[in-house]
Scaffold this motif. Structure first.
Motif, short mmCIF file in Angstrom:
data_model
loop_
_atom_site.label_atom_id
_atom_site.label_comp_id
_atom_site.label_asym_id
_atom_site.label_seq_id
_atom_site.Cartn_x
_atom_site.Cartn_y
_atom_site.Cartn_z
N ARG A 54 0.83 -1.21 0.00
CA ARG A 54 0.00 0.00 0.00
C ARG A 54 0.87 1.27 0.00
O ARG A 54 0.54 2.24 -0.66
N THR A 55 1.96 1.24 0.73
CA THR A 55 2.86 2.40 0.76
C THR A 55 3.42 2.69 -0.63
O THR A 55 3.41 3.83 -1.09
N PHE A 56 3.89 1.65 -1.32
CA PHE A 56 4.51 1.86 -2.62
C PHE A 56 3.49 2.01 -3.75
O PHE A 56 3.86 2.31 -4.88
N ALA A 57 2.21 1.85 -3.42
CA ALA A 57 1.14 2.12 -4.39
C ALA A 57 0.54 3.50 -4.18
O ALA A 57 -0.20 4.00 -5.04
N ALA A 58 0.86 4.14 -3.05
CA ALA A 58 0.28 5.45 -2.71
C ALA A 58 0.84 6.54 -3.62
O ALA A 58 2.00 6.49 -4.03
N ARG A 59 0.03 7.52 -3.88
CA ARG A 59 0.44 8.66 -4.70
C ARG A 59 0.77 9.86 -3.81
O ARG A 59 0.20 10.02 -2.75
N GLY A 60 1.71 10.67 -4.28
CA GLY A 60 1.99 11.94 -3.63
C GLY A 60 2.72 11.87 -2.31
O GLY A 60 2.66 12.82 -1.53
N ILE A 61 3.39 10.75 -2.02
CA ILE A 61 4.16 10.65 -0.78
C ILE A 61 5.59 10.24 -1.11
O ILE A 61 5.86 9.73 -2.20
N ASP A 62 6.49 10.44 -0.16
CA ASP A 62 7.84 9.91 -0.27
C ASP A 62 7.76 8.47 0.20
O ASP A 62 7.73 8.19 1.40
N ARG A 63 7.67 7.54 -0.71
CA ARG A 63 7.44 6.13 -0.39
C ARG A 63 8.58 5.54 0.44
O ARG A 63 8.34 4.73 1.33
N PHE A 64 9.81 5.95 0.18
CA PHE A 64 10.94 5.40 0.91
C PHE A 64 10.99 5.94 2.33
O PHE A 64 11.31 5.20 3.26
N ALA A 65 10.66 7.20 2.53
CA ALA A 65 10.60 7.75 3.88
C ALA A 65 9.47 7.09 4.66
O ALA A 65 9.63 6.77 5.85
N ALA A 66 8.34 6.86 4.00
CA ALA A 66 7.20 6.23 4.67
C ALA A 66 7.51 4.78 5.03
O ALA A 66 7.07 4.28 6.06
N HIS A 67 8.27 4.10 4.18
CA HIS A 67 8.60 2.69 4.45
C HIS A 67 9.73 2.58 5.46
O HIS A 67 9.63 1.83 6.42
N GLY A 68 10.82 3.29 5.22
CA GLY A 68 11.92 3.35 6.17
C GLY A 68 12.96 2.24 6.10
O GLY A 68 14.14 2.51 6.18
N ALA A 69 12.56 0.98 5.96
CA ALA A 69 13.50 -0.14 6.05
C ALA A 69 14.09 -0.50 4.70
O ALA A 69 13.64 -1.42 4.03
N TRP A 70 15.12 0.25 4.29
CA TRP A 70 15.78 -0.02 3.02
C TRP A 70 17.21 0.50 3.09
O TRP A 70 17.56 1.28 3.98
N HIS A 71 18.03 0.04 2.15
CA HIS A 71 19.41 0.52 2.05
C HIS A 71 19.81 0.48 0.57
O HIS A 71 19.22 -0.26 -0.22
N PRO A 72 20.82 1.29 0.20
CA PRO A 72 21.26 1.28 -1.20
C PRO A 72 22.04 0.02 -1.53
O PRO A 72 22.82 -0.47 -0.72
N GLY A 73 21.80 -0.50 -2.73
CA GLY A 73 22.49 -1.69 -3.21
C GLY A 73 23.36 -1.35 -4.41
O GLY A 73 23.75 -0.19 -4.59
N PRO A 74 23.65 -2.33 -5.26
CA PRO A 74 24.49 -2.09 -6.45
C PRO A 74 23.93 -0.97 -7.33
O PRO A 74 22.72 -0.89 -7.53
N ASP A 75 24.80 -0.12 -7.81
CA ASP A 75 24.42 1.02 -8.65
C ASP A 75 23.42 1.94 -7.96
O ASP A 75 22.70 2.68 -8.62
N GLY A 76 23.35 1.89 -6.62
CA GLY A 76 22.45 2.76 -5.87
C GLY A 76 21.00 2.31 -5.84
O GLY A 76 20.14 3.03 -5.35
#
Length: 166
Positions: free
Chosen positions: A85-107
């Motif tokens: 639902r977070t990554f389907a939402a419009r008009g929000i910063d999906r990564f800030a709303a989700h929080g649990a992520w880190h950069p991988g290969p090629d960012g």
């Protein structure tokens, strides 16, 4: 069963809702990074390994995906409807709303706690109607070690999950 000779957009959408599909989040690097929920993900070939997904060219994530050399596909667990639902939402910063992520290969953003992750190199983009089919070759992957964890699926307009049987 109703049969018709012309499939308009509404009927097409209704027919496709009868198809159950795994729910994934696809991410692409960028400033800001992009990510979206998809049910169009599928395997294409084993030799060579190829996967595909479709994305509307009007989607907010399209510019980042179009420019990406590397993308990541995250298969969600049955407990991750909130992530879908977070990554389907419009008009929000999906990564800030989700929080649990880190950069991988090629960012490329990598989500944490998912059922499986495939990091892929984009090999081809094919325009198809109002969408683009993106073909990609997996370069690395990892999966949840617990075989009892099941995927989140989408069917008939709502999220669901599989029930394991013996």
């Amino acid at each position: 069963m109703t049969v018709t000779s012309l499939v308009d957009a509404d009927l097409f959408r209704t027919l496709l809702r009868r198809h159950a599909a795994a729910v994934v989040v696809i991410t692409a690097p960028g400033t800001p990074p992009a990510g979206f929920t998809a049910t169009s993900f599928t395997s294409v070939s084993l030799d060579p390994p190829l996967v595909s997904f479709c994305l509307a060219r009007t989607a907010s994530a399209w510019p980042a995906v179009q420019a990406a050399r590397t993308i990541a596909v995250h298969v969600l667990t049955r407990e991750q409807e909130h992530v879908a639902r977070t990554f389907a939402a419009r008009g929000i910063d999906r990564f800030a709303a989700h929080g649990a992520w880190h950069p991988g290969p090629d960012g490329v953003p990598l989500l944490e706690g998912v059922l499986a992750t495939l990091v892929c190199r984009v090999t081809q983009q094919v325009e198809a109607g109002d969408h683009t089919i993106v073909l990609a070759t997996p370069s690395s992957g990892e999966h949840h070690a617990d075989a009892t964890v099941t995927p989140l699926v989408y069917h008939d307009g709502s999220y669901a999950h599989l029930k394991r049987t013996a």
